[in-house]
Scaffold this motif. Structure first.
Motif, PDB file in Angstrom:
ATOM      1  N   TYR A  29       0.883  -1.185   0.035  1.00  0.00           N
ATOM      2  CA  TYR A  29       0.161   0.061  -0.165  1.00  0.00           C
ATOM      3  C   TYR A  29       0.651   1.050  -0.005  1.00  0.00           C
ATOM      4  O   TYR A  29       1.565   1.700   1.053  1.00  0.00           O
ATOM      5  CB  TYR A  29      -0.903  -0.096   1.217  1.00  0.00           C
ATOM      6  CG  TYR A  29      -1.942  -1.150   1.181  1.00  0.00           C
ATOM      7  CD1 TYR A  29      -3.138  -0.973   0.635  1.00  0.00           C
ATOM      8  CD2 TYR A  29      -1.662  -2.414   1.697  1.00  0.00           C
ATOM      9  CE1 TYR A  29      -4.015  -1.987   0.362  1.00  0.00           C
ATOM     10  CE2 TYR A  29      -2.397  -3.385   1.740  1.00  0.00           C
ATOM     11  CZ  TYR A  29      -3.655  -3.298   0.968  1.00  0.00           C
ATOM     12  OH  TYR A  29      -4.659  -4.340   0.742  1.00  0.00           O
ATOM     13  N   ILE A  30       1.068   1.732  -1.224  1.00  0.00           N
ATOM     14  CA  ILE A  30       1.826   2.915  -1.245  1.00  0.00           C
ATOM     15  C   ILE A  30       1.096   4.193  -1.770  1.00  0.00           C
ATOM     16  O   ILE A  30       0.111   4.116  -2.827  1.00  0.00           O
ATOM     17  CB  ILE A  30       2.827   2.565  -2.667  1.00  0.00           C
ATOM     18  CG1 ILE A  30       3.720   1.499  -2.303  1.00  0.00           C
ATOM     19  CG2 ILE A  30       3.774   3.922  -2.620  1.00  0.00           C
ATOM     20  CD1 ILE A  30       4.767   1.297  -1.055  1.00  0.00           C
ATOM     21  N   ASN A  31       1.358   5.346  -1.349  1.00  0.00           N
ATOM     22  CA  ASN A  31       0.357   6.528  -1.544  1.00  0.00           C
ATOM     23  C   ASN A  31       0.811   7.153  -2.882  1.00  0.00           C
ATOM     24  O   ASN A  31       1.981   6.762  -3.628  1.00  0.00           O
ATOM     25  CB  ASN A  31       0.161   7.500  -0.589  1.00  0.00           C
ATOM     26  CG  ASN A  31       1.140   8.287  -0.214  1.00  0.00           C
ATOM     27  OD1 ASN A  31       2.435   8.266  -1.090  1.00  0.00           O
ATOM     28  ND2 ASN A  31       1.363   9.050   0.716  1.00  0.00           N
ATOM     29  N   ARG A  32       0.363   8.158  -3.516  1.00  0.00           N
ATOM     30  CA  ARG A  32       0.588   8.842  -4.785  1.00  0.00           C
ATOM     31  C   ARG A  32       2.164   9.109  -4.603  1.00  0.00           C
ATOM     32  O   ARG A  32       2.744   9.416  -5.708  1.00  0.00           O
ATOM     33  CB  ARG A  32      -0.443  10.114  -4.744  1.00  0.00           C
ATOM     34  CG  ARG A  32      -0.931  10.028  -6.146  1.00  0.00           C
ATOM     35  CD  ARG A  32      -1.777  11.307  -6.185  1.00  0.00           C
ATOM     36  NE  ARG A  32      -2.947  11.520  -5.285  1.00  0.00           N
ATOM     37  CZ  ARG A  32      -2.690  12.664  -4.351  1.00  0.00           C
ATOM     38  NH1 ARG A  32      -1.768  13.445  -4.452  1.00  0.00           N
ATOM     39  NH2 ARG A  32      -3.508  12.732  -3.503  1.00  0.00           N
ATOM     40  N   ASN A  33       2.617   9.660  -3.507  1.00  0.00           N
ATOM     41  CA  ASN A  33       4.054  10.075  -3.504  1.00  0.00           C
ATOM     42  C   ASN A  33       5.175   8.958  -3.183  1.00  0.00           C
ATOM     43  O   ASN A  33       6.212   9.528  -3.047  1.00  0.00           O
ATOM     44  CB  ASN A  33       4.078  11.084  -2.288  1.00  0.00           C
ATOM     45  CG  ASN A  33       3.070  12.297  -2.289  1.00  0.00           C
ATOM     46  OD1 ASN A  33       2.809  12.695  -3.317  1.00  0.00           O
ATOM     47  ND2 ASN A  33       2.595  12.477  -1.173  1.00  0.00           N
ATOM     48  N   GLY A  34       4.517   7.744  -3.292  1.00  0.00           N
ATOM     49  CA  GLY A  34       5.649   6.912  -3.181  1.00  0.00           C
ATOM     50  C   GLY A  34       5.716   6.393  -1.785  1.00  0.00           C
ATOM     51  O   GLY A  34       6.758   5.697  -1.226  1.00  0.00           O
TER      52      GLY A  34
END
Ligand code: PHE
Length: 415
Positions: free
Chosen positions: A56-61
């Motif tokens: 689970y990684i967000n838009r900013n990595g």
């Protein structure tokens, strides 16, 4: 007599009628097992964190889920129960089942107790790890302190329907669908609930497969459940070496909890799992007391680095020393101002005096003398050390002490 204050983590708390934390619990408050490098619970926590960080990684990595594993276990009654909509008369609040600091504070009975505050602080995805406390019977699978992991994920409309072809809503607009059913809460659409259910179940089955199934596919089944804070709710059972185990509880968070915490435009899932239960299955540990062992024969078996978080070892019991069962019988006190007998008080006392030398306590006989109307209980206490063979003298001394203290503190009459 009760002292006017109780010292926990260097702070004095006033005591009252509700205070029921004993010395053996107090002594373990700062053991911090999940943070001990190479402890099996620490390995497991690292595996679970790794699963969420990797997948689970967000838009900013950056990792989507933030992790909280350092909260003190003292929470308010509000946090542990009210904020999670637990009814005022719910059995889980009882003094029989919880360790109360006083009428306003207790040792958390689940890590779910932190959900409300973390949502209120603006988080959308988080995991909490920590020690939890429940008064319980004594046997190889129960210990008054264990550890949990809780997880929560909130969705807003954009996030939930990011892959949807047409316009969909979290909140129901059609008045005829504004009702609670077995599949959804009143104000949410069935679509929203189904997507959240899918995401929740998918996340958890992947987690289980990652932790338990390094080389084979794990069989799992979902069972309907009820919790005051989720609806619908489920438990997950897994098949491991021919046995089925219930490994977690979860569901769609009650909308009222989100609204109270200032997250009204959202829908969320939540889950909670017991780390000892998972570690016992994973490492073949049959007695829950070993997690508290400071013996090198235990700890050295887990002294390995595991950079990929996929290593699984099988624990070999250090050695099996003989059990020593002795019975204790007594007449219960007549209920009065001073004494209202319940078995959990006796279990606590046995633990307080006997510590980890007590493996099991079972009520084996319970009868009422028809003439005198007095009730007698007989318990079998099994003494056994994890580290050595106990001498009869040692056991007898302990047993005597338990008899004396039970008479003093619980008002029972030893027979
Ligand atoms: N707190 C529950 C327990 O201790 C588990 C749970 C957490 C269930 C979150 C649903 C949602 O059993």
């Amino acid at each position: 007599q009760k002292a006017p204050t109780i010292n926990l983590f260097g702070k004095e708390y006033p005591t009252d009628d509700w205070t029921n934390i004993n010395k053996s619990i107090q002594d373990k408050l700062e053991r911090n097992l999940i943070h001990q490098k190479y402890h099996p619970l620490n390995h497991l926590v690292n595996k679970i964190k790794h699963f969420f960080y990797k997948n689970y990684i967000n838009r900013n990595g950056n990792p989507l889920f933030s992790v909280y594993d350092n909260f003190r276990p003292i929470v308010s009654v509000e946090e542990n129960f009210d904020s999670l909509l637990t009814p005022k008369d719910h059995v889980s609040r009882s003094k029989k089942d919880c360790f109360y600091v006083n009428k306003d504070y207790l040792l958390r009975a689940h890590t779910t107790a932190h959900d409300n505050e973390l949502i209120r602080s603006g988080l959308n995805c988080f995991l909490t790890f920590g020690d939890v406390y429940r008064r319980d019977e004594i046997d190889a699978k129960h210990y008054p302190i264990f550890h949990q992991c809780d997880g929560v994920r909130l969705f807003d409309k954009n996030e939930l329907f990011r892959n949807a072809a047409n316009e969909m809503d979290i909140f129901e607009k059609d008045p005829s669908n504004l009702k609670r059913t077995s599949e959804k809460q009143k104000n949410y659409t069935l679509d929203a609930c189904k997507i959240v259910e899918y995401d929740l179940k998918n996340t958890l089955t992947n987690l289980v497969q990652f932790i338990f199934g390094t080389s084979s596919k794990i069989n799992m089944k979902w069972v309907d459940a009820t919790f005051p804070f989720t609806h619908p709710s489920w438990e997950l059972e897994i098949e491991y070496k021919g046995n089925w185990y219930e490994v977690l509880g979860c569901g769609i968070l009650e909308q009222e909890i989100l609204t109270n915490a200032g997250a009204e435009n959202h829908i969320a899932w939540a889950f909670g799992l017991g780390l000892e239960r998972w570690a016992m299955i994973l490492y073949d540990i049959s007695d829950i007391r070993v997690f508290w062992s400071t013996d090198n024969g235990f700890l050295s078996q887990f002294k390995f680095d595991d950079p990929t978080h996929t290593k699984i070892i099988k624990y070999k019991p250090v050695s099996v020393y003989p059990p020593c069962p002795i019975d204790i019988s007594f007449w219960l006190p007549e209920p009065s101002e001073t004494f209202t007998y319940n078995s959990n008080d006796f279990y606590d006392l046995v633990r307080d005096v006997g510590g980890d030398l007590v493996e099991q306590v079972t009520l084996i006989d319970n009868f009422e003398n028809k003439k005198t109307k007095k009730t007698s209980h007989c318990y079998r206490i099994v003494y056994r050390s994890m580290d050595k063979t106990l001498s009869l003298a040692e056991v007898n001394q302990l047993h005597k002490l338990i008899q004396t203290k039970a008479a003093e503190q619980l008002g029972v009459k030893i027979r």
